[in-house]
Design a protein around this motif. Structure first.
Motif, PDB file in Angstrom:
ATOM      1  N   ARG A   9       0.829  -1.207   0.000  1.00 22.03           N
ATOM      2  CA  ARG A   9       0.000   0.000   0.000  1.00 22.03           C
ATOM      3  C   ARG A   9       0.863   1.257   0.000  1.00 22.03           C
ATOM      4  O   ARG A   9       0.599   2.206  -0.737  1.00 22.03           O
ATOM      5  CB  ARG A   9      -0.922  -0.008   1.217  1.00 22.03           C
ATOM      6  CG  ARG A   9      -1.964   1.086   1.201  1.00 22.03           C
ATOM      7  CD  ARG A   9      -2.844   1.031   2.437  1.00 22.03           C
ATOM      8  NE  ARG A   9      -3.571  -0.217   2.502  1.00 22.03           N
ATOM      9  CZ  ARG A   9      -3.308  -1.193   3.385  1.00 22.03           C
ATOM     10  NH1 ARG A   9      -2.342  -1.052   4.254  1.00 22.03           N
ATOM     11  NH2 ARG A   9      -4.016  -2.293   3.394  1.00 22.03           N
ATOM     12  N   LEU A  32       2.466   1.811  -3.446  1.00 20.46           N
ATOM     13  CA  LEU A  32       1.547   2.395  -4.425  1.00 20.46           C
ATOM     14  C   LEU A  32       1.381   3.895  -4.174  1.00 20.46           C
ATOM     15  O   LEU A  32       1.472   4.707  -5.102  1.00 20.46           O
ATOM     16  CB  LEU A  32       0.192   1.691  -4.342  1.00 20.46           C
ATOM     17  CG  LEU A  32      -0.932   2.289  -5.191  1.00 20.46           C
ATOM     18  CD1 LEU A  32      -0.595   2.232  -6.668  1.00 20.46           C
ATOM     19  CD2 LEU A  32      -2.251   1.562  -4.904  1.00 20.46           C
ATOM     20  N   LEU A  33       1.133   4.272  -2.929  1.00 23.25           N
ATOM     21  CA  LEU A  33       0.952   5.683  -2.606  1.00 23.25           C
ATOM     22  C   LEU A  33       2.225   6.478  -2.874  1.00 23.25           C
ATOM     23  O   LEU A  33       2.173   7.618  -3.364  1.00 23.25           O
ATOM     24  CB  LEU A  33       0.533   5.832  -1.142  1.00 23.25           C
ATOM     25  CG  LEU A  33      -0.836   5.267  -0.781  1.00 23.25           C
ATOM     26  CD1 LEU A  33      -1.010   5.227   0.732  1.00 23.25           C
ATOM     27  CD2 LEU A  33      -1.948   6.075  -1.418  1.00 23.25           C
ATOM     28  N   ARG A  61      -9.728   5.868  -0.728  1.00 18.59           N
ATOM     29  CA  ARG A  61      -9.519   5.568  -2.138  1.00 18.59           C
ATOM     30  C   ARG A  61     -10.292   6.528  -3.024  1.00 18.59           C
ATOM     31  O   ARG A  61      -9.771   7.049  -4.025  1.00 18.59           O
ATOM     32  CB  ARG A  61      -9.922   4.123  -2.463  1.00 18.59           C
ATOM     33  CG  ARG A  61      -9.551   3.734  -3.894  1.00 18.59           C
ATOM     34  CD  ARG A  61      -9.904   2.304  -4.239  1.00 18.59           C
ATOM     35  NE  ARG A  61     -11.322   2.128  -4.480  1.00 18.59           N
ATOM     36  CZ  ARG A  61     -11.855   1.088  -5.139  1.00 18.59           C
ATOM     37  NH1 ARG A  61     -11.064   0.142  -5.591  1.00 18.59           N
ATOM     38  NH2 ARG A  61     -13.156   0.984  -5.293  1.00 18.59           N
ATOM     39  N   THR A  95      -8.321   9.210  -5.440  1.00 21.72           N
ATOM     40  CA  THR A  95      -8.633   9.112  -6.867  1.00 21.72           C
ATOM     41  C   THR A  95      -9.284  10.395  -7.371  1.00 21.72           C
ATOM     42  O   THR A  95      -8.925  10.927  -8.431  1.00 21.72           O
ATOM     43  CB  THR A  95      -9.572   7.918  -7.124  1.00 21.72           C
ATOM     44  OG1 THR A  95      -8.958   6.712  -6.655  1.00 21.72           O
ATOM     45  CG2 THR A  95      -9.871   7.776  -8.613  1.00 21.72           C
ATOM     46  N   SER A 119      -4.339  10.685   1.949  1.00 21.32           N
ATOM     47  CA  SER A 119      -3.175   9.881   1.585  1.00 21.32           C
ATOM     48  C   SER A 119      -2.216   9.730   2.768  1.00 21.32           C
ATOM     49  O   SER A 119      -1.725   8.631   3.046  1.00 21.32           O
ATOM     50  CB  SER A 119      -2.452  10.525   0.396  1.00 21.32           C
ATOM     51  OG  SER A 119      -1.315   9.796   0.043  1.00 21.32           O
ATOM     52  N   LEU A 175      -3.560   7.319   5.306  1.00 18.70           N
ATOM     53  CA  LEU A 175      -3.414   5.938   4.872  1.00 18.70           C
ATOM     54  C   LEU A 175      -1.984   5.447   5.075  1.00 18.70           C
ATOM     55  O   LEU A 175      -1.757   4.300   5.472  1.00 18.70           O
ATOM     56  CB  LEU A 175      -3.809   5.826   3.395  1.00 18.70           C
ATOM     57  CG  LEU A 175      -4.267   4.457   2.894  1.00 18.70           C
ATOM     58  CD1 LEU A 175      -5.382   3.908   3.743  1.00 18.70           C
ATOM     59  CD2 LEU A 175      -4.700   4.551   1.444  1.00 18.70           C
ATOM     60  N   SER A 195      -0.666   2.403   7.551  1.00 24.56           N
ATOM     61  CA  SER A 195      -0.010   1.261   6.907  1.00 24.56           C
ATOM     62  C   SER A 195       1.353   0.967   7.517  1.00 24.56           C
ATOM     63  O   SER A 195       1.829  -0.165   7.443  1.00 24.56           O
ATOM     64  CB  SER A 195       0.159   1.535   5.403  1.00 24.56           C
ATOM     65  OG  SER A 195      -1.083   1.766   4.786  1.00 24.56           O
ATOM     66  N   ILE A 220      -4.529   4.421  -8.468  1.00 19.40           N
ATOM     67  CA  ILE A 220      -5.183   4.347  -7.161  1.00 19.40           C
ATOM     68  C   ILE A 220      -6.536   3.659  -7.274  1.00 19.40           C
ATOM     69  O   ILE A 220      -6.901   2.816  -6.436  1.00 19.40           O
ATOM     70  CB  ILE A 220      -5.347   5.756  -6.568  1.00 19.40           C
ATOM     71  CG1 ILE A 220      -3.984   6.386  -6.264  1.00 19.40           C
ATOM     72  CG2 ILE A 220      -6.199   5.716  -5.302  1.00 19.40           C
ATOM     73  CD1 ILE A 220      -3.203   5.688  -5.181  1.00 19.40           C
ATOM     74  N   ARG A 266      -5.784  -0.263  -8.094  1.00 19.54           N
ATOM     75  CA  ARG A 266      -4.804  -1.055  -7.338  1.00 19.54           C
ATOM     76  C   ARG A 266      -4.914  -0.887  -5.828  1.00 19.54           C
ATOM     77  O   ARG A 266      -4.413  -1.723  -5.092  1.00 19.54           O
ATOM     78  CB  ARG A 266      -3.394  -0.676  -7.785  1.00 19.54           C
ATOM     79  CG  ARG A 266      -3.101  -1.041  -9.242  1.00 19.54           C
ATOM     80  CD  ARG A 266      -1.645  -0.835  -9.556  1.00 19.54           C
ATOM     81  NE  ARG A 266      -0.781  -1.621  -8.692  1.00 19.54           N
ATOM     82  CZ  ARG A 266       0.536  -1.479  -8.601  1.00 19.54           C
ATOM     83  NH1 ARG A 266       1.134  -0.545  -9.317  1.00 19.54           N
ATOM     84  NH2 ARG A 266       1.245  -2.231  -7.798  1.00 19.54           N
ATOM     85  N   LEU A 267      -5.563   0.163  -5.358  1.00 20.51           N
ATOM     86  CA  LEU A 267      -5.736   0.331  -3.915  1.00 20.51           C
ATOM     87  C   LEU A 267      -7.008  -0.371  -3.485  1.00 20.51           C
ATOM     88  O   LEU A 267      -8.089  -0.081  -3.995  1.00 20.51           O
ATOM     89  CB  LEU A 267      -5.808   1.817  -3.554  1.00 20.51           C
ATOM     90  CG  LEU A 267      -5.903   2.143  -2.066  1.00 20.51           C
ATOM     91  CD1 LEU A 267      -4.647   1.688  -1.329  1.00 20.51           C
ATOM     92  CD2 LEU A 267      -6.129   3.634  -1.858  1.00 20.51           C
ATOM     93  N   GLN A 268      -6.885  -1.306  -2.547  1.00 19.08           N
ATOM     94  CA  GLN A 268      -8.039  -2.071  -2.100  1.00 19.08           C
ATOM     95  C   GLN A 268      -8.958  -1.191  -1.261  1.00 19.08           C
ATOM     96  O   GLN A 268      -8.511  -0.516  -0.345  1.00 19.08           O
ATOM     97  CB  GLN A 268      -7.590  -3.281  -1.269  1.00 19.08           C
ATOM     98  CG  GLN A 268      -6.783  -4.300  -2.053  1.00 19.08           C
ATOM     99  CD  GLN A 268      -7.572  -4.871  -3.218  1.00 19.08           C
ATOM    100  OE1 GLN A 268      -8.746  -5.207  -3.074  1.00 19.08           O
ATOM    101  NE2 GLN A 268      -6.928  -4.978  -4.378  1.00 19.08           N
TER     102      GLN A 268
END
Length: 469
Positions: free
Chosen positions: A24, A27-28, A88, A92, A133, A136, A140, A195, A198-200
């Protein structure tokens, strides 16, 4: 498994490899790096577009900075949405909104005032997306992995800004300003799609119904910002991250004028301006990778002093070589922020992290815009060298102010009736665990010592610790 130490392992030193192993965060981190490149490309290209249309240096400068100051208003009025809506969707939507704005600037020939308004509107919403963001990321990564995650973001941001500036110059020459703006829109679109797919979703959603009603969101944002700033802990830690950077930004804004006033050879101003980010990169790498968490926190005040004291040397009107060395040392001091990350995170209420991160970032951007204006006015009276020295002295005085935050620590736990409720969560008295209060962990120094004194008691752990599910 989250690539972090347990909360009790305060001496654990994470590695960049462990941090990047978190999908995670990876990705961010990657999307934010691309977005910063797009930001630098968009800002510089938009400034060129405005100047070519108006011939006004003032409007060109306004176009360059119009995306900064409105962020503070957005954080105050809308910041609570970063905690109340699913991250998310927010992230996005943020990238999609900036993509649409860049496309409007590229494709629609509108009056300059209207184009400035478009950028300002996006800036008002920016703290919400960035706050989501950052929340998150904080959820994480734990402990030292979170600090190194912030370090990686700082390093990547510096590199991405430099690359975006270079890309903007090349794109304007090859494609023209409007097509260059379209390139930035494509980069934002790629971030939004990454995002979105691919971000759950669902793991870190906002409070149910929290985003209903614009009036409710505004009231909640103002109330939340008021609570954060009234709490001594969060307010002090925010000021510690705002003020030194704002003072150095004020000095940085005078480098071009200093080089011109001292008749340095053409192009040397760019070398001088590049010394600060180079020093920042080196400082973040060395402090983040080689030092243990307690050591970083002990070095907060010395590193802030290192930001300011070299600038005082500009009072002697040094030449190019000495000026470059002074600016490199100043840039290295920016690593002080790594020692504040864990204490700041520990001080935040769990349900207000997104708004706090948005307020931190927007305040930082606003003060960095105000700093150059203030010290530019000072330079008109005492000269650029004196104004740069004054900015450095102000940063050094900030280090001295932080030095006074220390309160005596005690290894003996305090009874429950000594706890407070600052920032909406129960916290122990400062004499037990200074990390929980404004007095110690991140910034307090015992008198007569050159390091930050941390209480070693483990009787308290921050209530907000959230790991990966």
């Amino acid at each position: 498994m989250t690539p972090t130490a347990e909360p009790g392992q305060g001496n654990h030193r994470a590695t960049y490899r462990e941090v990047l192993a978190e999908p995670r965060f990876r990705l961010l981190f990657s999307t934010r790096t691309v977005a910063i490149t797009a930001d630098a490309l968009r800002i510089t290209t938009f400034s060129v577009l405005v100047f070519s249309a108006t011939g006004s240096a003032l409007l060109s400068a306004v176009a360059f900075g119009i995306g900064f100051i409105p962020q503070l208003f957005g954080s105050l009025l809308l910041g609570s949405l970063a905690d109340r809506l699913p991250p998310r969707a927010l992230i996005t939507g943020g990238y999609a909104l900036t993509c649409v704005a860049a496309l409007l600037l590229a494709l629609v020939r509108m009056p300059v005032a209207a184009s400035l308004g478009v950028v300002a509107l996006v800036a008002i919403a920016t703290p919400v997306f960035h706050g989501a963001s950052s929340r998150l990321v904080a959820q994480s990564l734990e402990g030292d992995a979170y600090v190194l995650g912030r370090s990686l973001n700082n390093i990547a941001a510096s590199g991405a800004q430099l690359f975006g500036l270079a890309l903007g110059g090349a794109a304007v020459v090859v494609l023209g300003p409007r097509r260059a703006l379209a390139v930035s829109a494509v980069l934002y679109l790629c971030c939004a799609l990454a995002i979105r797919f691919r971000l759950q979703p669902g793991e870190f959603g906002g409070a149910p119904g929290g985003g209903r009603g614009d009036g409710g969101a505004v009231r909640a944002s103002l109330h939340g910002a008021s609570l954060l700033l009234r709490g001594q802990t969060v307010r002090r830690l925010m000021l510690a991250q705002w003020l030194p950077v704002a003072f150095v930004a004020g000095a940085e804004g005078l480098i071009v004028a200093y080089a011109g006033g001292h008749h340095f050879a053409p192009g040397w101003y760019a070398v001088l301006m590049g010394c600060l980010p180079v020093g920042m990169l080196v400082g973040d790498l060395l402090v983040g990778r080689l030092l243990r968490p307690p050591t970083r926190e002990r070095l907060v005040v010395p590193l802030i002093a290192l930001m300011g004291l070299p600038l005082v040397g500009f009072a002697a009107e040094p030449g190019v070589g000495v000026s470059s060395c002074l600016l490199l040392l100043c840039g290295f001091g920016f690593a002080y922020g790594l020692g504040l990350q864990r204490p700041f995170l520990d001080a935040l209420p769990q349900d207000g992290q997104g708004q706090a991160f948005g307020l931190l970032g927007s305040g930082n951007m606003t003060l960095q815009g105000v700093g150059p204006a203030c010290f530019g006015a000072v330079a008109a009276g005492i000269g650029t060298g004196g104004a740069i020295a004054l900015a450095g002295g102000a940063a050094a005085l900030t280090a001295g102010w932080i030095l006074t935050w220390h309160l005596p620590t005690s290894p003996v736990p305090v009874p429950n009736d000594s706890t407070g409720s600052e920032n909406g969560t129960e916290q122990p008295a400062c004499r037990v665990h200074p990390r929980a209060c404004g007095g110690g962990s991140s910034t307090g120094f015992p008198r007569g010592a050159g390091v930050l004194e941390l209480s070693r008691t483990r009787s308290w752990r921050p209530a907000r610790r959230i790991g990966r599910p």
